[in-house]
Design a protein around this motif. Structure first.
Motif, PDB file in Angstrom:
ATOM      1  N   HIS A 172       0.871  -1.124  -0.042  1.00  0.00           N
ATOM      2  CA  HIS A 172       0.090  -0.110   0.220  1.00  0.00           C
ATOM      3  C   HIS A 172       0.931   1.195   0.068  1.00  0.00           C
TER       4      HIS A 172
ATOM      5  N   GLY B 165      -4.062   2.277   8.813  1.00  0.00           N
ATOM      6  CA  GLY B 165      -4.843   1.229   8.830  1.00  0.00           C
ATOM      7  C   GLY B 165      -6.238   1.511   9.181  1.00  0.00           C
ATOM      8  N   THR B 166      -6.365   2.922   9.813  1.00  0.00           N
ATOM      9  CA  THR B 166      -7.911   3.438  10.236  1.00  0.00           C
ATOM     10  C   THR B 166      -8.155   4.597   9.605  1.00  0.00           C
TER      11      THR B 166
ATOM     12  N   ASP C  62      -1.662   3.871   0.698  1.00  0.00           N
ATOM     13  CA  ASP C  62      -3.142   3.634   0.202  1.00  0.00           C
ATOM     14  C   ASP C  62      -3.550   4.508  -0.784  1.00  0.00           C
TER      15      ASP C  62
ATOM     16  N   TRP D 260      -2.065  -2.125   4.950  1.00  0.00           N
ATOM     17  CA  TRP D 260      -3.061  -1.919   6.023  1.00  0.00           C
ATOM     18  C   TRP D 260      -3.848  -0.705   5.453  1.00  0.00           C
TER      19      TRP D 260
ATOM     20  N   LEU E 213      -9.445  -2.401   1.329  1.00  0.00           N
ATOM     21  CA  LEU E 213      -8.600  -3.775   0.954  1.00  0.00           C
ATOM     22  C   LEU E 213      -9.083  -4.387  -0.564  1.00  0.00           C
TER      23      LEU E 213
ATOM     24  N   HIS F  33      -8.202  -6.587   9.588  1.00  0.00           N
ATOM     25  CA  HIS F  33      -9.262  -6.018  10.360  1.00  0.00           C
ATOM     26  C   HIS F  33      -9.706  -7.447  11.206  1.00  0.00           C
TER      27      HIS F  33
END
Length: 514
Positions: A196, A217-218, A225, A254, A261, A277
């Protein structure tokens, strides 16, 4: 099922206290007997080991610590002889600072073609004394290091891991060549580290606040990403498809949501992506049901299989995450049957099948993980302690007789957790995994059969796979009664049954033929 081999800690074949490719070859029969379909090998390439191999100095050779290129070829061939496929790590976001490209960049100076392979920028401030932006390293501190000539280079991880510039066609061509090199050697696919991260937002904008690692990741960040990574993965998919057999790509990504994803496993991109997740879901029935539903829906929307993972070399082992001691082990055994009962692909981290806990009391002098620089409690050494194979101390068969120390010390209490001990115990975690994988392999209900939820008491999960299998999981600390779904096939803790009612033990799971 894909089994992750952290080479340094799996088996020592040459007696230096460090796991190597020869050691992995010596344990292929164990993996085949366990019921593994494929092995994923963490990096074994030439490296100064600033980040234990994720700082690659030569992508086409093997570090002497782990053996030779001939050893890699022999391992691939032996694995295939055992009907095991081989997936290797590739690290495309960054190289080692000892890689020839980065050494050339340092020598060539600002504005040179050599520097354009990496992300070099001028600094801010009156004299360029401030970093080009506010990005922070995953390992702590600024994500920029200044050179004596005044320019700064980006490293999202350690300073010894400079980020490549994927806007440069030369980088694309080099990695296509690297992938071809290993595909020609016979590997069956690649796990793509930081898949990513290769593309950064245009202009390298500030994030705007600190403690950025908690956003990964959040939330959306400009260095992870970005949509441009998908063009890279499409090109790699075309390359993989050009080889005979099924060569696969697996994303370590992530990302903020399961829908994001799913973008990595669209039909023209990679084949699988790790489901972090699911890994980070706490021990709660409702939370697990939600993440399972969302995982199946998002993967299904793009025609890809869901993937499930409980532990890996970067996170605390789930025996310890779920609760220390017997509680953690009980929950980990139940989680194994839950995970292996779901549709899709499962990744198992070495030692998970033994119920190994995180080692939390390693002596300070052994702790060398660069992630500890950010937070001493966040180091990854404790999940990388070598595997115990036999009952004998000091290293439980990990290394050769006469070797006094392994690269990380192994707890003196690990004898009963060794492969040798657990093979003798029909109730061991190892036997649970072996039997689960045997049933999974032999029964059609574990193929592409859909999951259908069944009614069950609060704090529990129950679902059917196709027409022949049911899974029940009690995530509470108390026994729970429910109608018996059918004939018991396997259980993490034996349920009690009478008059068509079954009493599930606390923190347990069971498979049923129905």
């Amino acid at each position: 099922m894909i089994y992750q081999v952290y080479v340094r800690s799996f088996a020592d074949g040459n007696g230096d206290g460090i796991g190597d490719l020869l050691g992995v070859r010596s344990r292929l029969r164990y993996l085949a007997d366990l019921g593994v379909d494929a092995i994923w090998l963490n990096p074994f390439y030439t490296s100064p080991m600033a980040d234990f191999g994720y700082d690659v100095a030569d992508y086409r050779d093997v570090d002497p610590i782990f053996g030779s290129l001939a050893d890699a070829k022999a391992l691939i061939d032996d694995a295939h002889a055992h009907d095991l496929r081989v997936i290797v790590d590739v690290v495309p976001n960054h190289t080692s600072d000892q890689h020839v490209w980065f050494q050339q960049a340092l020598a060539a100076g600002a504005g040179s073609p050599e520097r354009r392979r990496y992300i070099f920028r001028e600094g801010k401030g009156a004299h360029g004394e401030l970093p080009p932006n506010d990005w922070e390293s995953v390992f702590g501190g600024p994500a920029w290091t200044r050179l004596p000539d005044g320019q700064w280079y980006l490293h999202l991880f350690a300073p010894e891991q400079p980020d490549l510039d994927w806007e440069n066609p030369e980088v694309h061509a080099e990695f296509e060549s690297i992938l071809r090199f290993w595909l020609d050697l016979g590997v069956d696919g690649f796990r793509i580290d930081v898949s990513h991260g290769m593309v950064k937002a245009e202009g390298l904008p500030d994030v705007g606040h600190s403690d950025q690692v908690k956003m990964i990741g959040t939330q959306v960040v400009p260095f992870f990403d970005q949509d441009g990574v998908h063009e890279i993965h499409r090109a790699w998919r075309r390359l993989l498809d050009s080889y005979p057999g099924e060569r696969i790509g697996v994303a370590e990504a992530w990302v903020p949501s399961l829908d994001r994803l799913a973008n990595y496993v669209r039909p023209d991109e990679l084949h699988q992506a790790f489901n972090f997740h699911f890994l980070t879901t706490p021990w709660d029935a409702a939370r697990f049901r939600t993440v399972i539903d969302e995982s199946l829906a998002s993967a299904g929307a793009v025609g890809a299989p869901a993937t499930w993972v409980l532990s890996n070399h970067d996170v605390k082992r789930h025996v310890t995450r779920y609760g220390h001691g017997e509680l953690g082990l009980r929950r980990a055994r139940a989680a194994a049957l839950l995970t292996l009962g779901l549709p899709g692909s499962t990744y198992v981290y070495q030692g998970e099948e033994l119920g190994l806990p995180e080692v939390l009391d390693l002596p300070e002098e052994y702790l060398r993980d660069p992630q500890r620089l950010r937070n001493p409690e966040d180091g990854r050494d404790g999940c990388r302690v070598p595997i115990p194979w036999a009952d004998v101390q000091p290293h439980f068969g990990f290394s050769l007789p006469g070797i006094e120390e392994s690269w990380l010390p192994m707890p003196a209490s690990w004898g009963p957790l060794s492969v040798e001990s657990q093979l003798r115990d029909p109730d061991s975690t190892l036997h649970l995994y072996r039997e689960a994988l045997r049933i999974r392999r032999e029964r059609d209900s574990f193929g592409d059969a859909p999951l259908t939820w069944l009614d069950s008491p609060e704090g529990t999960l129950a679902f059917r796979r196709g027409d022949g299998l049911a899974v029940t999981v009690n995530l509470t600390g108390e026994p729970v009664e429910l109608p018996a779904p059918g004939r018991l096939l396997l259980a993490s803790a034996e349920p009690l049954g009478r008059d068509g009612v079954v009493r599930l033990a606390p923190d347990s799971a069971a498979w049923w033929e129905c």
